[in-house]
Write an enzyme that holds these catalytic residues in place. Structure first.
Site, PDB file in Angstrom:
ATOM      1  N   SER A 176      40.454  36.982  49.673  1.00  0.00           N
ATOM      2  CA  SER A 176      40.166  38.169  48.884  1.00  0.00           C
ATOM      3  C   SER A 176      40.845  39.435  49.381  1.00  0.00           C
ATOM      4  O   SER A 176      41.057  40.364  48.604  1.00  0.00           O
ATOM      5  CB  SER A 176      38.650  38.397  48.830  1.00  0.00           C
ATOM      6  OG  SER A 176      38.119  38.575  50.133  1.00  0.00           O
ATOM      7  N   HIS A 204      38.586  33.949  43.601  1.00  0.00           N
ATOM      8  CA  HIS A 204      39.768  34.684  43.150  1.00  0.00           C
ATOM      9  C   HIS A 204      40.864  33.775  42.602  1.00  0.00           C
ATOM     10  O   HIS A 204      41.959  34.250  42.285  1.00  0.00           O
ATOM     11  CB  HIS A 204      40.312  35.533  44.297  1.00  0.00           C
ATOM     12  CG  HIS A 204      39.353  36.574  44.766  1.00  0.00           C
ATOM     13  ND1 HIS A 204      39.266  37.831  44.210  1.00  0.00           N
ATOM     14  CD2 HIS A 204      38.401  36.536  45.736  1.00  0.00           C
ATOM     15  CE1 HIS A 204      38.320  38.520  44.814  1.00  0.00           C
ATOM     16  NE2 HIS A 204      37.776  37.765  45.745  1.00  0.00           N
ATOM     17  N   LYS A 236      34.832  37.907  37.845  1.00  0.00           N
ATOM     18  CA  LYS A 236      36.231  38.285  38.064  1.00  0.00           C
ATOM     19  C   LYS A 236      37.054  37.873  36.849  1.00  0.00           C
ATOM     20  O   LYS A 236      37.064  38.579  35.855  1.00  0.00           O
ATOM     21  CB  LYS A 236      36.729  37.679  39.366  1.00  0.00           C
ATOM     22  CG  LYS A 236      35.928  38.208  40.571  1.00  0.00           C
ATOM     23  CD  LYS A 236      36.350  37.574  41.859  1.00  0.00           C
ATOM     24  CE  LYS A 236      35.589  38.165  43.039  1.00  0.00           C
ATOM     25  NZ  LYS A 236      34.124  37.844  43.017  1.00  0.00           N
TER      26      LYS A 236
END
Length: 381
Positions: A176, A204, A236
């Site tokens: 990250s 991610h 996300k």
């Protein structure tokens, strides 16, 4: 107690390590408003630009009309709605696994997995740069936890030589703060040699990596079953909120029975689950969003290279500009804000000492003019 806390806060202020919240007056997008000022946003994890997509808003509104604003209870009491159930089924189908289980956040998912499934006979081997939720989950369980140097396979192999009943390698898929990708094929080779299993936190990577957005494993041409435990978040690339764990039915049922962070937490609102379902559908129906993100990443890296910016090696949406000292990172971030560009400075303890940075995140909604403006501003500052 209070004097100790004041002392700790003073130390943090002196080291330029104080964290501050920004209060947005607009929705999450590439252009946002804070305190009456307009900014181009380069600090969001909304990689595919779905947080402000009208289909997610529409799904939310319809679900609110049917279910109301809250879930009212934990999943195991009366908080598990049809929206939750369908989302779990759709996630499992998308990834090609037996089952998936929703959690209220990525932190709670990782904490729940690691604190409930392992005992003192087991070994957790974690990458040194894993997300805090993985490290905290490992510390909370009875298993012995060792850490290996970041993406260093020699270091990992040394830790795997310990003889224990169960060995679990734990790694981020995409890291990250650095934006680099874990070498999953090499990790799997070692896991086979030393009879270890693998957990991947793909917060991610899910939705953005791989031909169809299935994440880091697909990025390497691997099937989902190669990760014994797979976790990803929904706040996300999906544009919603929450997280999930996916894998074999025995894994998911064990979490339902034993994971305290699942059992004793109110379920996310059904309307949020509905928004997540809409985001997941868009990930599958609009692959052009992933392609646009790839194009934006390539364009940024090209311009940054031409200007000689000190980038860390990353091919993902996370593009860190390494600045070293806290003071320098804060100063550059503040200067960018004066130019209408929001890029948050990341400092220790989130990253190692002397590695403070700008953590630039790119999305599919950024335009070339946004990227050009950012690179030019950083290079002149």
């Amino acid at each position: 107690m209070w004097s100790k806390l004041e002392t700790r806060l003073k130390q943090r202020r002196a080291q330029d390590m104080m964290r501050h919240r920004l209060t947005l007056e607009s929705g999450q997008d590439t252009e946002i408003s804070i305190a009456g000022e307009h900014f181009i946003n380069f600090s969001s994890n909304d990689y595919l630009g779905l947080a402000s997509h009208p289909k997610l808003s529409e799904a939310t509104q319809k679900a609110v009309q049917r279910y109301g604003s809250g879930s009212g209870a934990s999943h195991l009491v009366v908080g598990h709605s049809e929206e939750h159930h369908r989302l779990e089924e759709e996630l499992a189908e998308f990834l090609g696994v037996e089952r998936a289980l929703l959690f209220s956040s990525g932190f709670m998912a990782n904490y729940g997995v690691l604190s409930s499934l392992f005992d003192r006979k087991d070994l957790l081997v974690q990458d040194k740069l894993n997300h805090a939720s993985l490290i905290d989950g490992g510390r909370a369980c009875e298993a012995k936890m060792l850490r290996y140097a970041h993406n260093d396979m020699d270091s990992l192999e040394r830790q795997l030589k310990h003889k224990v009943e169960t060995k679990m390698i734990v790694t981020d898929g995409v890291f990250s703060m650095d934006g680099d990708v874990a070498p999953i094929p090499e990790i799997l080779a070692l896991s086979s040699t030393y009879k270890a299993q693998l957990m991947v936190d793909d917060a991610h990577g899910f939705g953005v990596l791989g031909a169809s957005g299935k994440g880091t494993l697909e990025h390497f041409g691997l099937e989902q079953k190669h990760a014994d435990i797979y976790m990803a978040t929904l706040g996300k690339s999906v544009g919603g909120y929450g997280a999930f764990v996916a894998g074999k039915a025995v894994l998911i049922e064990s979490l339902v029975q034993f994971a305290r962070s699942y059992i004793y937490t109110t379920a996310i609102p059904p309307a949020v689950a509905a928004a997540n379902r809409a985001g997941l559908a868009l990930i599958q129906s609009e692959p052009e969003r992933r392609q646009q993100l790839k194009d934006n990443i390539a364009y940024f890296k090209q311009l940054a290279d031409e200007k000689g910016l000190p980038l860390l090696p990353s091919d993902t949406a996370i593009q860190p500009v390494l600045l070293g000292t806290n003071e320098r990172a804060v100063a550059v971030s503040n200067s960018l804000r004066e130019k209408g560009l929001l890029v948050v400075a990341i400092r220790p303890p989130t990253v190692p000492e002397n590695s403070a940075r700008l953590r630039i995140t790119l999305t599919s909604n950024h335009r070339k003019t946004h990227i050009e403006q950012l690179v030019e501003a950083i290079s002149t500052i």
